[in-house]
Structure formats: structure tokens, C-alpha cells
Scaffold this motif. Sequence first.
Motif, PDB file in Angstrom:
ATOM      1  N   THR A  95       3.129 -14.847   0.026  1.00  0.00           N
ATOM      2  CA  THR A  95       3.106 -13.678   0.915  1.00  0.00           C
ATOM      3  C   THR A  95       3.322 -14.025   2.387  1.00  0.00           C
ATOM      4  O   THR A  95       3.962 -13.264   3.115  1.00  0.00           O
ATOM      5  CB  THR A  95       1.766 -12.925   0.777  1.00  0.00           C
ATOM      6  OG1 THR A  95       0.703 -13.839   1.029  1.00  0.00           O
ATOM      7  CG2 THR A  95       1.620 -12.309  -0.597  1.00  0.00           C
TER       8      THR A  95
ATOM      9  N   ARG B  65       7.443 -11.946  -2.104  1.00  0.00           N
ATOM     10  CA  ARG B  65       6.362 -11.368  -1.283  1.00  0.00           C
ATOM     11  C   ARG B  65       5.773 -10.130  -1.960  1.00  0.00           C
ATOM     12  O   ARG B  65       4.553  -9.949  -2.022  1.00  0.00           O
ATOM     13  CB  ARG B  65       6.896 -11.003   0.103  1.00  0.00           C
ATOM     14  CG  ARG B  65       7.241 -12.230   0.947  1.00  0.00           C
ATOM     15  CD  ARG B  65       7.901 -11.838   2.248  1.00  0.00           C
ATOM     16  NE  ARG B  65       6.990 -11.141   3.124  1.00  0.00           N
ATOM     17  CZ  ARG B  65       7.342 -10.227   4.010  1.00  0.00           C
ATOM     18  NH1 ARG B  65       8.616  -9.885   4.110  1.00  0.00           N
ATOM     19  NH2 ARG B  65       6.453  -9.639   4.789  1.00  0.00           N
TER      20      ARG B  65
ATOM     21  N   TYR C  35       1.940  -9.694  -3.095  1.00  0.00           N
ATOM     22  CA  TYR C  35       1.036  -8.652  -2.589  1.00  0.00           C
ATOM     23  C   TYR C  35       0.474  -7.790  -3.719  1.00  0.00           C
ATOM     24  O   TYR C  35      -0.702  -7.390  -3.679  1.00  0.00           O
ATOM     25  CB  TYR C  35       1.759  -7.770  -1.566  1.00  0.00           C
ATOM     26  CG  TYR C  35       1.779  -8.382  -0.184  1.00  0.00           C
ATOM     27  CD1 TYR C  35       0.584  -8.605   0.508  1.00  0.00           C
ATOM     28  CD2 TYR C  35       2.974  -8.749   0.419  1.00  0.00           C
ATOM     29  CE1 TYR C  35       0.598  -9.174   1.781  1.00  0.00           C
ATOM     30  CE2 TYR C  35       2.996  -9.320   1.683  1.00  0.00           C
ATOM     31  CZ  TYR C  35       1.803  -9.530   2.363  1.00  0.00           C
ATOM     32  OH  TYR C  35       1.810 -10.098   3.601  1.00  0.00           O
TER      33      TYR C  35
END
Length: 971
Positions: free
Chosen positions: A527, A536, A540
Motif C-alpha cells: 500500500t 495497492r 487496502y
Amino acid sequence: MEWANQLCENRQFGSKMTDSKYFTTTKKGEIFELKAELNSDKKEKKKEAVKKVIASMTVGKDVSALFPDVVNCMQTDNLELKKLVYLYLMNYAKSQPDMAIMAVNTFVKDCEDANPLIRALAVRTMGCIRVDKITEYLCEPLRKCLKDEDPYVRKTAAVCVAKLHDINAQLVEDQGFLDTLKDLISDSNPMVVANAVAALSEIAESHPNSNLLDLNPQSINKLLTALNECTEWGQIFILDCLANYTPRDDRESQSICERVTPRLSHANSAVVLSAVKVLMKFMEMLPKDLDYYSTLLKKLAPPLVTLLSAEPELQYVALRNINLIVQKRPEILKHEMKVFFVKYNDPIYVKLEKLDIMIRLASQANIAQVLAELKEYATEVDVDFVRKAVRAIGRCAIKVEQSAERCVSTLLDLIQTKVNYVVQEAIVVIKDIFRKYPNKYESVIATLCENLDSLDEPEARAAMIWIVGEYAERIDNADELLESFLEGFHDESTQVQLQLLTAIVKLFLKKPTETQELVQQVLSLATQDSDNPDLRDRGYIYWRLLSTDPVAAKEVVLAEKPLISEETDLIEPTLLEELICHIGTLASVYHKPPSAFVEGSRGVMHKRLPARTGSGESTESPDVGAAGGSAPEAAPSIIPSQGDLLGDLLNLDMAPPTTSGPPPPSTGMQMGGMDLLGGGLDSLMGDESEPLGGDIGGSPAMGAGFGAAPAVMPASLNAPVGGGLGDLFDLGGVGMPMGAYIPPKIVWLPAMKAKGLEISGTFARRAGVIQMELILTNKAMSVMTDFAIQFNRNSFGLAPAGPLQVLTPLGPNQTIEVSLPLSTVGPVMKMDPLNNLQVAVKNNIDVFYFSCQYPISMLFVEDGKMERQVFLATWKDIPNDNESQFQIKDCHLNSDAASSKLQGSNIFTIAKRTVEGQDMLYMSIKLSNGIWVLAELRVQAGNPNYTISLKCRAPEVSQCVFQCYEAVLKN
């Protein structure tokens, strides 16, 4: 080039001496000398000069300055000289169109010559001179040659019509040459018939709307009679034409098959493949219990096997076609496995193709033989071939369950060879075997782990990481193994990074106490230190899942995986049907439909196999013969569809509720960033906790969130019916519109997938407002409250225009009907299919996701009636490549009733005219996003099949618009 081909032909007229002397370099002043020789009184000197000119032209010298002098030589009785002059004329007429007109009189004269060879030569050259200026002068000579007493002249003239049509289609149609060409199909000479068929097929391909080859049992009989007597290329043209015919019943189908079968023993491979194409198509109509059906299957195998004894290039073409045939009817070659065994001197492209077919034919009966061969191939020196062979062993394990154990043991033997690329391929296929047969062969994991250090290819590393993550509880040092991959995380390919992230999260969920540091490390790398948006986003999502609800995370990440299917690389059934109709062409070698690689192909005239008749089976098929028939129902698959997957969670845009007025209208294709950690999921769950890990960048997605303020409602724009269009188009019979068509309600979300909540519904458009009409049924034991709804971004910006009005709690076994107004000012993202809509519904129990498809007619606005002049100008302005043609079958309305019915759904008739008993309705449609669709609907009295042509600047909407026409007219 045409003239180059003819140059070769001319050699037969030349003297026995070699012609090489004409190609020797001469001195300066060459053109001047040639000019003098061309004007010589001696015939022999003149002929020698023309030969020198042709030689210079062939090697690329510019001899166009001699045009008038060469043309003067046309007035001769010498056939050889005449052919040479015609060669020159074909090459330079385009650059000297004004001078080419000088030759017209000679053409006209030669077309009446006593020698049929000269008449044919003249008409052939006329067709090759692609100069628009002189085409009209050639019509009369061509008409005479089409009716010439000599078949050689007639067959040449038939091809000339196709060439002339390519230059000036309108002229050919006005002069009635197409009708003459159709008459030639009944000619007594088979070669004339073959050339007429070839010419008509060529013209029909460039004009899919025209019904030039109007085949019927009588014309088919004539073609079959000519088939036995014409040349091999003539046979190919006739067979290709037969393949476009749909027999009336299985008896006619069998009769044609019986007369085509002898072509299977032809020496020319193209004739064989064309015959196979016809038989494969017509077999569809034969009942499987018919004796002739099994006889035909046996007859098809030997010619296909014979093709494999040709040179490698032909073998490859044959193998690509056999690959399609085996996918459609494996029973044809099921006893011919040995033919596909690889020979040591086969080129690599033949080897790989044979390997593919071997796997397709693998069965319990021959698997031992196949595996022995594959194991042998895995020790070859050709790296690509070895990789494919190892992968083939894995595919056999997945296809033939009884052989799985033997395949796994063969793969383990290959791993023991320690040959790097063999080991890596073996690990990749073992991963798939684990997916197919869970909890069966996991004992081999220890052997795989021993080879961890030798893996350097992304696919193999990703496969090994998946195995470690999936079976972490069985591997004592799983955390150490994954940690070793993590050390060079940023140097790994995206595929490996994504797999490593998922594997470590799996490991954490299985052994949380031991791997907390490891999971924090990988989430941080994914991330905060990565620029890859996919990585990413996934990081998340995992972070959010783990921090808010570890139980839910376990259900998502460790969910039971669907079994992988037996043949993951099978061609999709509708494409396979189309490719079977193109056997023997480039499409069958590329395994792509012609529209994918032929530039400038007009319309979407996709070919389909006919419906099977007999054996009590239905004779109707919604897909047969339709140029772009209604969308076929999705075939059941082992892997669930997108709507069933938790992947929907990743696609849905969970934006926070908006409180300040309506969202701004979307401009073009908006792609707002997903606010995964902002307030989206929290507002959905009713949780106001602080987001973890900060903002990930990007703007909040623009969508009507749960409890959003009502968006601006579109005004009702009821356009007046009618419109004076003058005498050109008579709108007399077009009646008043009926009500708009509303599709029947269907179940979108079954109760078993939504903890007892069942949602069914449809879409309607009333007074200019789009409504989503829902029926909510509570089949659970508890009361349901707090309903809210949200849409993902979609092709036309559909979004709720207000909250979901469920005012009272929904008790057990209660049903409530709700109408949700929709706006079209939401965020836009192109979906596949175009009219797909992803929906999230929340209540006090959970959030549920489903996908549905709305009829595009909901987006047809009330001011979609175009002025006649604007319509005509727009129709001409839209490129022909954007035109699609479809057929609507079994529709029994007259044109007035059809127009009235369509007007109820905002499909407006601009004009109507009748041509030769056929009503032609010109219509316009305007979509909510401003796209215009123009249509021409042809309705023939007594014919239940309508033809519709659609033109649009965004041709991808044409299929959806056609489906709306079909739904409105048939309901």
C-alpha cells in the motif's frame, strides 16, 4: 498482379528461344529506339519491340511515355502481340486514363472477333483496367460476351462483372448484369456455372444486404450437377456457395451430403476442406440415430488423416482446421490418435498443433498411450515443445480423472530430472491439478518445496506461492518460505506480488499469532511503497477486511474455490460454430472470425450452423440464420458468473452519502477514484470508525450513495406524433403509439444468496422517467428493515434518483413492491455487456450484491424524432462501416402495427415508403446520453422475417438496440 500472371501465360506463345535477352540492359536513348521500333512497318520488329517494353516494365522501368505507340500496335491479328499490348495497357491505364480511352474502340471490335480467345482476352482486359472514365463504354461489349456462344468467353465475362462491380457497383446494377450473372448459374457449361457462382459470391461479400445468391433446391441441384465436371477451383467456389445454403429438412440435407462426399477423395486439399465444411454444416441437421450419420462420421476421418501426409505448411493448415473439427465432433477422429503423434523432423509449429489435438482426443481408452508419448516429448531438446508437453500432461490429468494419479507421478518423475524449465512448468500444472482434485495429491508438496530456489519465472514463482499460501497449514515453515520471497518484493513481477500478498494474508488467517509481523510488512509494502494501482487496491481491501471484521475476511479469503473446468482453452461455442462455417479459409487458421482481421468488412453477417431436425428435436433455434440473433443464454459453467463472485465487492463504488444537492452531470467517461478507506464501506455498514492507513489518493467516486439526496429528475418531453414529410415518403398508415414495452419481472437475487431476501424486478419508462420496479420478499425468519440501494458506475450513468422507499419493516414471508426512480447523471464506466448494471442492496442484516441487465429502450428519450432532411444527411454522414444488419424472425405484424408499437417505446418513424411490395420504415432513436441511432426496417407482406439495418456513430450500441426491437415487436 494480373498482368504479371498473364506474362507467365504468354510464354506459351513465345518462340522456343529463351526470353532472357529482353531483360538485358541496353544503352541510353532506349525509349527513343523503342518508339521507332514500335512504329516500324515490319510485324516481327514491332513484336520484338513490344516484348522489350514489357521486359522493361517488369523490372520496374517507367515506359509509360510509349503509351500511344504501344496502343497503336493493338490493331493486329497476331494473338501473342495482342496479349502483350493488353498487358501493357492493364499496367499503365490507371496512370494514363485519358489515353486509355483510345483503346476502347479496339476492345469493342475485339469483343466481336471470330476467335473466341481474342473475345475472351478483350473482355478480361476490360475488367482489369480500373479506370472509372471508360467503364461505361465497356458495358455493351460485356453484355454481348455474357451471352456469347462460346463457354470460354462466357466464363471470362462472368468474372469481369465482379471486377466491374468493384469499380462501379451502381453501373453494374443499372445495366442488369447481376440478373444475367444469376442466369449463368443455369448454364450448360460447368466452368461458366462455377465462375458465375464465384462472381456472385464476391459481390455478395461486399454487399451483405443484397440477396444475390438466392439459393433454392432447383439451383442447388444445378450446382451439384456442375460440381462433378468443373476444375478444382470451380469446385471450391461451388462448395463454398453450398455451405451458405440451409436445407429445408434432414432429407434434403442427406441428399446434398451424399453428392458432396465424393469430393473428399480429391487430390486438392482445398477441395477436401471445402467438402468437409459443407458436410460439417449439414450434419447438424441429420438425426444422430440415422445410419447415414454414423457412416458419414467414418467417411470424414480418412481424408483428414491424408492431409497430414502433405508438406509441413499444408499440415499446419490442416491441423488448425482439425482442431476446430475435434472440438465440435471429437468422435470423427477418436480412433486416429497415432496420426497426431509427433515426428522428430516435424517443424515446431506442427508439433505444437499436434500436441493440442492429442489432448483434445485424450480419453480413458487411450490415455496410457498419450502419457507415454508426452513423457517422451518432455525429454526433447526443443524448450518450447518440452514446456508444452509438460503442460499437456497436466491438462490430461484435469481432463481424464482416472489418469490423474498417473499424470502426477509422471510430473514428479520429470521434477526429479532437475531440468529448470521442466520443473517450473510442472509446478504450474500441479497447481491446477490441486484446484481440480482438492485434498488428493497434497502429499507431493514437500517435493515441490525442495525446488523453491530454482524458480526464476514469474508464472512458476506465482504458482508455488499460491500452493504455499493455500496449504500453509500443512507446511511447517510456510512463513519462512513466503518471507524469503518477500525480501525482493519490489523486484518481482506484478503477478508474483499479487500472489504473495494473497498468500501471506491466507497464512495470517490460518496462523494469526505467528505471522502478524509478516502480514503488516506485506500490507505496508503493497500500500505505501508500491506504485501499482492493482496491488495497492488489493492491499487496502485486505487491510480493511482484516481490521474491521476478521471473520468476514476469513470467509472471503479462505472461501471454497470453484473447481476449474476440464478444458479451459475450448473455443466459445458460438465462435466455434462460426469458425466451422469458415473451414478452409484464413479464419480457420487464425481461429478468429473474419470480421476480426478483414479491414472494411461491412455489417455483422455472422455465419451459424443450422438447427438439428428429426429425432423429435425442435426445428427452431433462436440463433439460426440470424445475422445478429438474440443473445444466447449463458451456458452453465463450473466457475460462477461475475454476478455471483465476491469480485463484485471490488467493482462496486461505495461512495459516502451526498448531502449537498444533486451530483453534477457526468461528462464523457468518468472514472472517479474509489474511496475505499474514506467513508464508503463505513456508511454502508453504519460504522463511523476512522479510516485505516490514510487516504489512498484519487477523488471520491461520483455516485448516488445510500440515503443520497434525490438527483435531478428528467423532464417529460412528449414529442408530437406524425409530421408532414411531403409526397416522397407516405406516412399515411402509421397509427398512434401503443404503450411502452415493459419486460416481465425476473428474479435478480435469489433468497439463498441473500440470507432470505429475494429481489425480483424489471425496468420501465413512464412519462419520461426511468423506474426500477422491485419486488422484495422476506423468506427468512427475522424482520428486515433499513433498506438502501446503490449502483456501481455503468455505461449510461444510471443512478438512483432518490432513496429506496421501504417505509415499513418487512416481516417473514412478506412481500413488498417498490418503484425506484432513476436518473442518468451518475458516473460512467463502459460495462460488458453494455447494459449490465451492478447493484448493492443493504438492510439491517447485511449488504448483498447482484448484477442485472436493463433493456436499452429505457434510455430512449421522448424527443428522439429527427427531421427528415436531418435524417437523410445524418444517414449519409455516418460511415458504412458503422452499419449493422440483423434479422427479426417470426414477427407477424404489418408495417403500420410495427411502427405504432415501436413508437410507444420512443422509436419514431420518420418516413415510410413501399418498394416492390416491401414496406421500408425509416426510424430514429435518441439515447439519454445524446447518441442517435438511425434504422431502416424492411417489412415484406406475408414474410414473418424482418430485416433491420442500424447506423450509429457508436456501433457498440447496435446489438442492444436490435434486442430492444426484437423484444418490443415480439411482445
